[in-house]
Scaffold this motif. Structure first.
Motif, mmCIF file in Angstrom:
data_model
loop_
_atom_site.group_PDB
_atom_site.id
_atom_site.type_symbol
_atom_site.label_atom_id
_atom_site.label_comp_id
_atom_site.label_asym_id
_atom_site.label_seq_id
_atom_site.Cartn_x
_atom_site.Cartn_y
_atom_site.Cartn_z
ATOM 1 N N GLY B 16 -10.987 -9.237 1.709
ATOM 2 C CA GLY B 16 -9.543 -9.109 1.578
ATOM 3 C C GLY B 16 -8.824 -9.677 2.774
ATOM 4 N N GLY B 17 -7.634 -9.154 3.010
ATOM 5 C CA GLY B 17 -6.876 -9.606 4.158
ATOM 6 C C GLY B 17 -6.638 -11.098 4.147
ATOM 7 N N PRO B 145 -1.951 -8.418 7.544
ATOM 8 C CA PRO B 145 -2.933 -9.391 7.026
ATOM 9 C C PRO B 145 -4.142 -8.769 6.313
ATOM 10 C CG PRO B 145 -2.229 -9.984 9.237
ATOM 11 C CD PRO B 145 -1.728 -8.596 8.981
ATOM 12 N N MET B 146 -4.335 -7.463 6.443
ATOM 13 C CA MET B 146 -5.433 -6.799 5.726
ATOM 14 C C MET B 146 -4.948 -6.204 4.411
ATOM 15 S SD MET B 146 -8.242 -7.298 7.385
ATOM 16 C CE MET B 146 -9.490 -6.027 7.077
ATOM 17 N N ASN B 148 -2.283 -3.763 4.069
ATOM 18 C CA ASN B 148 -1.562 -2.483 4.083
ATOM 19 C C ASN B 148 -0.091 -2.724 3.754
ATOM 20 O OD1 ASN B 148 -3.547 -0.370 5.033
ATOM 21 N ND2 ASN B 148 -3.781 -1.919 6.651
ATOM 22 N N PRO B 185 -1.859 -2.381 12.497
ATOM 23 C CA PRO B 185 -1.750 -1.888 11.121
ATOM 24 C C PRO B 185 -0.303 -1.608 10.719
ATOM 25 C CG PRO B 185 -2.346 -0.071 12.583
ATOM 26 C CD PRO B 185 -2.116 -1.295 13.463
ATOM 27 N N ASN B 186 0.022 -1.890 9.452
ATOM 28 C CA ASN B 186 1.348 -1.614 8.918
ATOM 29 C C ASN B 186 1.374 -0.173 8.421
ATOM 30 O OD1 ASN B 186 3.979 -2.012 7.966
ATOM 31 N ND2 ASN B 186 3.279 -2.876 6.012
ATOM 32 N N THR B 192 -2.815 1.264 0.661
ATOM 33 C CA THR B 192 -3.664 0.901 1.791
ATOM 34 C C THR B 192 -4.557 -0.307 1.477
ATOM 35 O OG1 THR B 192 -5.217 2.591 1.036
ATOM 36 C CG2 THR B 192 -3.699 3.195 2.810
ATOM 37 N N GLN B 193 -5.029 -0.945 2.554
ATOM 38 C CA GLN B 193 -5.768 -2.202 2.490
ATOM 39 C C GLN B 193 -6.976 -2.178 1.583
ATOM 40 O OE1 GLN B 193 -6.626 -1.796 6.817
ATOM 41 N NE2 GLN B 193 -8.671 -2.458 6.248
ATOM 42 N N ASP B 194 -7.594 -0.999 1.447
ATOM 43 C CA ASP B 194 -8.822 -0.929 0.648
ATOM 44 C C ASP B 194 -8.555 -1.200 -0.822
ATOM 45 O OD1 ASP B 194 -7.518 1.612 1.376
ATOM 46 O OD2 ASP B 194 -8.811 2.493 -0.142
ATOM 47 N N VAL B 196 -6.263 -3.590 -1.805
ATOM 48 C CA VAL B 196 -5.602 -4.898 -1.916
ATOM 49 C C VAL B 196 -6.590 -6.047 -1.684
ATOM 50 C CG1 VAL B 196 -3.771 -6.357 -0.969
ATOM 51 C CG2 VAL B 196 -3.423 -3.875 -1.186
#
Lengths: 483, 483
Positions: B16-17, B145-146, B148, B185-186, B192-194, B196
């Protein structure tokens, strides 16, 4: 499953929020079959009373062949040893096991097998459906009648509940087990009501003393402090210690000493990091308050200061085990620059063992070790070369917890070894004038002083496996001889 | 799906990211097939630029037969009308549709069908796997970029992102579409990033003006204010207005007037409620700040004050659409005492229509109407009996949005009607000396003054259905005659 109830004259249906006062009645309603998979989280650590309470209830019910899926298992769970012997529990899946239950498994008392996972690997296996949890029992420091669970409210507050979240999301039935029912709505909620099917009220979820330590301590031992100072130099030499860097360390004495030296370094240089992550201690919450990190990612609180900070500080962020280290998703460990880790053994291929001890008996497990080593830019193992009971560097570790392919640097009081697959780091550390040696050289130094270790006495029987976070088998775990 | 990348010398994988700068390149990588299901959320309301941008990109790619699963559709999406005609979009699943697209569908321009769901029903259908979303495009006021995503950070902050959460959790691929990439982190992260898989950076996600109103206004019309006062008396007569009660109302003028009268009432009586829920306005955040409610459950912010409060006030809680109203779980609406709702039409069986207008054309939808009516202890419809263009009480509504079985009370300027299935309420309101009439009597009064409405001109063609939150068909929706 959900317990449907009717609460009002309108006859409008109500889901969940059903509060059970009697363990036996709840377990009867759940009607778990032989061979069911039951899960628990370990945020109450060695103070947990919930896993024993529920499993002993299931034993009374006569359920057999359970797979115990506990994020970690502690000495306090030793009372469950008879449940291995009578076949109530026949398989165990966990990320850490210490105490009587670990010994029992190593002595061959488990009829089935034990699977040792990493924290991120556990989340992956549950969320992917590879392992189907029939019932998740979530120790809840507080819950409201609809099932909103908060880890920061309640007399037994333990902080973040990151390891329970995959279970709450995917288990067929989710039960909050609590000793404190609070008015609706309970917030901040670590796990929200839409994921909870029922609430079991018990007298106590555990022993406060075992749940949190007042504070985690930095080592005072001069050798440990030297290793910490050298580790900071290694971190600086990697070139990663710059504005916005990210950091994680364990809660061991040497690791905490590294964090403490890092704090002084950052204050001196006016350096601000983006985040620190992992199990969170008061040492990190203090750095957050001092503005040395912009945020903390917390999967588990290690002390009272961390719990207090999580409750009050909006930059102290909760994360699930999946968000933390699930290898199938974009996780926090993949954004991690530097991680400081311990080891029980390391071998010449940089494989690390934190699963079994000198005698081959289960006394630990990966936890986030494998996840952070894999995800980080640079993973650093800190340990004394000589003081431990067993020679620290082996030809081959007894059990591979974290594969050498993702272990980058070893820092000891006798020198620093760099994984040959990281030539980039070898050059940087050498250029910085650090005492770099080959891991073979360090091994010889140790053996010259402590002798070559004799092999562990084992039977030929495989009792379980160490699993990679992505699901492959890393190593076998053998039954040991009873002295 | 996840976009695997390598970022560092260690060769350690990164998920991701991945940040995409060009829409065409991202859509090419996604490689959506004909017949794919694509989802969007509506927190940017009539200012949303993301749904048009993505769907026009897919049209350029030549993808056909898409099912558009949008939590709501607004006039700004009228530019997509040609995509109905050329078969790019052949089916629509939504909870609200107004403007040119609704007209186009009612005129028979959609080759397939439209399914009108409630907000809770939408979450149920996605989380249960009944509907599989191939790609979710999440308009993100800010993302790191990850991946979030935060709804409260960014120049186009729109607040809570409750309607996008089921999509983020279950869609095969999740893309954050943002015009503001912020440092990692945003936080606070709504998603959350996990969850996306990728981030698409665009010049603008929408028009600020259409995204939030500066403030939502209470009606000044004396008739509306009378209805509001009577409604408060009804609420008091139900006996539910006591310590710890819970409340929700729409953002319509009369509903807001009820909230405003309720505020005065609570301050006078020193009454404190447990929570208010739903789409949140500044009127409610003010009551939270005044201590009149202990918490707010927010699925969507209606104005700037709400967004500001969500960002600052720890008692202003985010909730997902599932947590809000998914009928398969323990949801917030099931803890709701009183809900104030509007209606376009109501019939003698208390069925409510907020889906189609006077001419039978699609101009709305359930949103949370059906969920809150079903979950609450008492649901109250507030409306003028006479002023609307069409007679308000019908023998049978044109389209059933919310079934009469869960609609309890109707308050108009000419009197109050109680659903016969709520004898308990009928007795309480009568005892309180409120002007209770049968709904037939109110209907006659209206028809005596406005005449009996003539039937809507429709073709025999069914173009879609109104769905109950639990998944059954509530009613057919017919194509209308073109004048």
């Amino acid at each position: 499953m959900s317990f449907l109830t009717k609460e009002n004259g309108s006859g409008k249906a109500r889901h969940g929020g059903k509060v059970w006062q009697v363990r036996e009645e709840l377990l009867q309603a759940l009607d778990l079959k032989d061979g069911a998979v039951v899960s628990f989280h370990h945020h109450l650590r060695n103070g947990d009373g919930v896993m024993n309470l529920i499993l002993q209830g299931l034993q009374k019910q006569g359920v057999k062949g359970l797979t115990l899926m506990a994020s970690s298992i502690f000495p306090v769970h030793g009372v469950l040893r008879p449940l291995l012997q009578d076949g109530t529990i026949t398989n165990i899946i966990t990320s850490y096991i210490s105490g009587p239950l670990g010994e029992a498994v190593s002595r061959g008392e488990l009829q089935g097998q034990i699977l040792m996972q990493s924290h991120g690997g556990r989340a992956r296996s549950i969320l992917s459906g590879e392992i189907v949890v029939d019932a998740a029992f979530i120790a809840a420091p507080s819950a409201d009648p609809m099932g909103n669970i908060s880890g920061v409210n309640g007399k037994n507050a333990c902080g973040a509940l990151g390891y329970a979240m995959a279970d709450a999301q995917k288990a067929k039935t989710v039960i909050a087990v609590t000793d404190e029912v609070v008015p609706y709505p309970n917030f901040p909620a670590d796990i929200t009501q839409d994921l909870v099917d029922g609430i079991l009220v018990v007298e106590s979820i555990g022993e406060k003393a075992g749940i949190v330590s007042g504070t985690t301590k930095v080592t005072k031992d001069p050798i440990g402090l030297k290793i910490a100072r050298d580790t900071l130099e290694v971190m600086e030499a990697t070139g990663l210690l710059k504005e916005g860097f990210s950091y994680q360390s364990g809660a061991g004495g040497i690791s905490l000493a590294v964090t403490s030296s890092l704090r002084d370094y950052m204050r001196e240089k006016g350096l601000v990091g983006s985040f620190a992550s992992g199990g969170i201690t008061g040492h990190l919450t203090q750095m957050l308050e001092e503005g040395l990190f912009r945020a903390l990612y917390d999967v588990q609180c290690f002390d009272l200061q961390a719990i207090d900070s999580l409750k009050k500080n909006p930059a102290h962020l909760r994360m699930s085990a999946s968000q933390y280290g699930n290898p199938s998703v974009s996780s926090v460990v993949e954004k991690l620059d530097l991680v400081i880790l311990g080891a029980t053994e390391i071998d010449v291929d940089f494989n690390v063992n934190v699963t079994t001890g000198a005698d081959g008996v289960l006394m630990g497990g990966s936890g986030g070790h494998q996840d952070t080593a894999s995800g980080s830019q640079v993973s650093i193992i800190v340990s004394k070369l000589l003081s431990s009971r067993l020679p620290f560097i082996r030809e081959r570790v007894d059990c591979i917890t974290t594969p050498g392919s993702v272990v980058d640097v070893l820092v000891t009081e006798r020198g620093i070894a760099v994984n040959p697959n990281r030539q980039d780091l070898l050059e940087k550390l050498t250029a910085a004038g650090l005492p770099v040696k080959s891991i073979y050289a360090l091994k010889q130094e140790a053996e010259a002083l402590m002798g070559v270790p004799k092999a562990i006495q084992k039977t030929g029987r495989v009792i379980g496996h160490s699993q990679s976070r992505t699901g492959e088998i890393l190593d076998e775990i053998y039954q040991v001889e009873v002295e």
